[in-house]
Design an enzyme around this catalytic site. Structure first.
Site, short mmCIF file in Angstrom:
data_model
loop_
_atom_site.label_atom_id
_atom_site.label_comp_id
_atom_site.label_asym_id
_atom_site.label_seq_id
_atom_site.Cartn_x
_atom_site.Cartn_y
_atom_site.Cartn_z
N HIS A 248 0.84 -1.20 0.00
CA HIS A 248 0.00 0.00 0.00
C HIS A 248 0.88 1.25 0.00
CE1 HIS A 248 -3.44 2.56 0.79
NE2 HIS A 248 -2.81 3.10 1.84
N GLU A 259 4.00 -0.44 7.53
CA GLU A 259 3.74 -1.56 6.62
C GLU A 259 4.98 -2.42 6.43
OE1 GLU A 259 1.77 -2.56 2.25
OE2 GLU A 259 2.32 -0.49 2.73
N LYS A 285 2.68 3.06 -6.35
CA LYS A 285 2.28 4.46 -6.17
C LYS A 285 3.41 5.41 -6.55
CE LYS A 285 -1.30 3.84 -2.64
NZ LYS A 285 -1.29 2.37 -2.46
N PHE A 350 -7.91 5.32 6.10
CA PHE A 350 -8.21 6.09 7.29
C PHE A 350 -9.28 5.37 8.12
CE2 PHE A 350 -7.00 10.65 5.74
CZ PHE A 350 -5.68 10.26 5.71
#
Length: 365
Positions: A248, A259, A285, A350
């Site tokens: 992620h 993570e 990302k 979140f």
């Protein structure tokens, strides 16, 4: 709509009969870009404005309902389904005349969409699931909101192409991205009966909650660890079998660190790898930014393609690892050709919501 069209065309699935349409279910999510529209409608209601209430469009509410994205897909392709609603930025489902359902999963939405879709099939509620997510959030209001929560990068405004840098020592926040990804999930008997091309198998799915903080994960990444462990348990696979993890990792200092701790605890623990350098993990990302609710769907697609092509996608802008805790293979800067039979794809949001998908190479019956 475009991603769903591409996915259905690629799958060669265009149901025509009532039975085919009734057993084809869309399980998608979207955050439609309506910031401008909402702002204009609110102004129309203000007493000191001249537009007046009649300037509010009759399409205002339908435009804000996120389940309408799934509704439009169903209407376009004639899926005989019941529409399920949810608030903005949330998961919404469409099921074959099924019960109402809504889920609030923030940046885990895309992964939950795909994982939950696989369970609809496993429980016999559908033969085919059109599952995924989209996000359209490039707007001043979105930027201000995330900036005020100190989530966005600010150190690379002079070189924006270098701003998204997961795991890198200079990371200081994420870059907002937009996009969509849709996968067609299908029961194995149904896929074999029609001769469908199978990219990979959804082998496992795990989800957990941090119960820790509104926006920050626990330092040890315990929630992420449990989601990954549950996905492997669901797949009946040991950690040592995992060839690649699509992290992620959004390029935030705390999130990437937590993570990384979770990945190492899983992969170097019981029934895991012997050496950290044998743990292959990257964050796409660095290339596409953080697609918020759509991130899990887009990264699930990357994970499936990693299985298909035997390629570990790179972590762009990763030039400086910090400390001994970052000692896995993070596929820095360039893709690597490897055997990729089992992949984990992580998504965290979140509120402390976590999900992990496990994909496996399909080897036939």
């Amino acid at each position: 709509m475009a991603a769903s069209s591409e996915a259905l065309d690629d799958a060669g699935w265009h149901p025509k009969t009532d039975q085919e349409q009734e057993m084809t279910v869309t399980h998608t999510s979207a955050n439609v870009k309506e910031h401008d529209s909402a702002e204009l409608e609110v102004r129309a209601e203000e007493p000191d404005r001249t537009q007046g209430p009649k300037k509010v469009s009759p399409f205002f509410v339908p435009k804000l309902l996120i389940n309408l994205a799934a509704g439009h897909i169903a209407m376009k392709y004639g899926f005989k389904v019941g529409i399920l609603s949810s608030p903005p930025m949330l998961l919404r489902l469409i099921t074959a005349q099924g019960p109402l359902h809504a889920a609030t999963t923030a940046c885990t939405t895309g992964a939950h969409s795909i994982g939950d879709a696989s369970r609809f099939i496993a429980f016999g509620d559908a033969d085919v699931m059109v599952a995924g997510a989209s996000e359209s959030c490039i707007h001043p209001l979105a930027f201000v909101g995330f900036e005020r929560s100190r989530s966005l990068t600010t150190s690379f405004n002079h070189a924006p192409e270098q701003a998204s840098r997961p795991f890198d020592a200079a990371r200081d926040g994420f870059v907002i991205g937009e996009g969509a990804a849709v996968l067609v999930l299908e029961s194995l008997p149904h896929a074999l009966a029609r001769g469908a091309h199978i990219y990979a198998e959804v082998a496992g799915y795990g989800t957990s909650s941090d119960a820790h903080h509104m926006t920050a994960p626990p330092l040890d990444g315990n929630g992420a660890f449990r989601a990954m462990r549950l996905a492997l348990k669901n797949a009946s696979l040991p950690p040592a079998s995992v060839d690649y993890i699509n992290a992620h990792a959004t390029s935030t200092p705390l999130g990437d660190l937590a993570e990384n701790c979770a990945i190492k605890a899983l992969m170097l623990g019981e029934r895991g790898k012997e050496h950290a350098e044998d743990v292959n993990v990257s964050s796409t990302k660095g290339a596409v930014g953080h697609l918020l609710g759509a991130a899990g769907a887009v990264e699930a697609l990357f994970s499936v393609l990693a299985v298909r092509d035997g390629i570990l996608p790179p972590t762009l802008n990763l030039t400086d690892l910090e400390g001994s805790e970052f000692n896995c293979n993070y596929v820095a800067l360039e893709a690597q050709k490897r055997k990729v039979d089992v992949v984990l794809s992580n998504s965290f949001g979140f509120g402390g919501t976590n999900a992990t998908l496990c994909f496996r190479l399909y080897r036939g019956t």
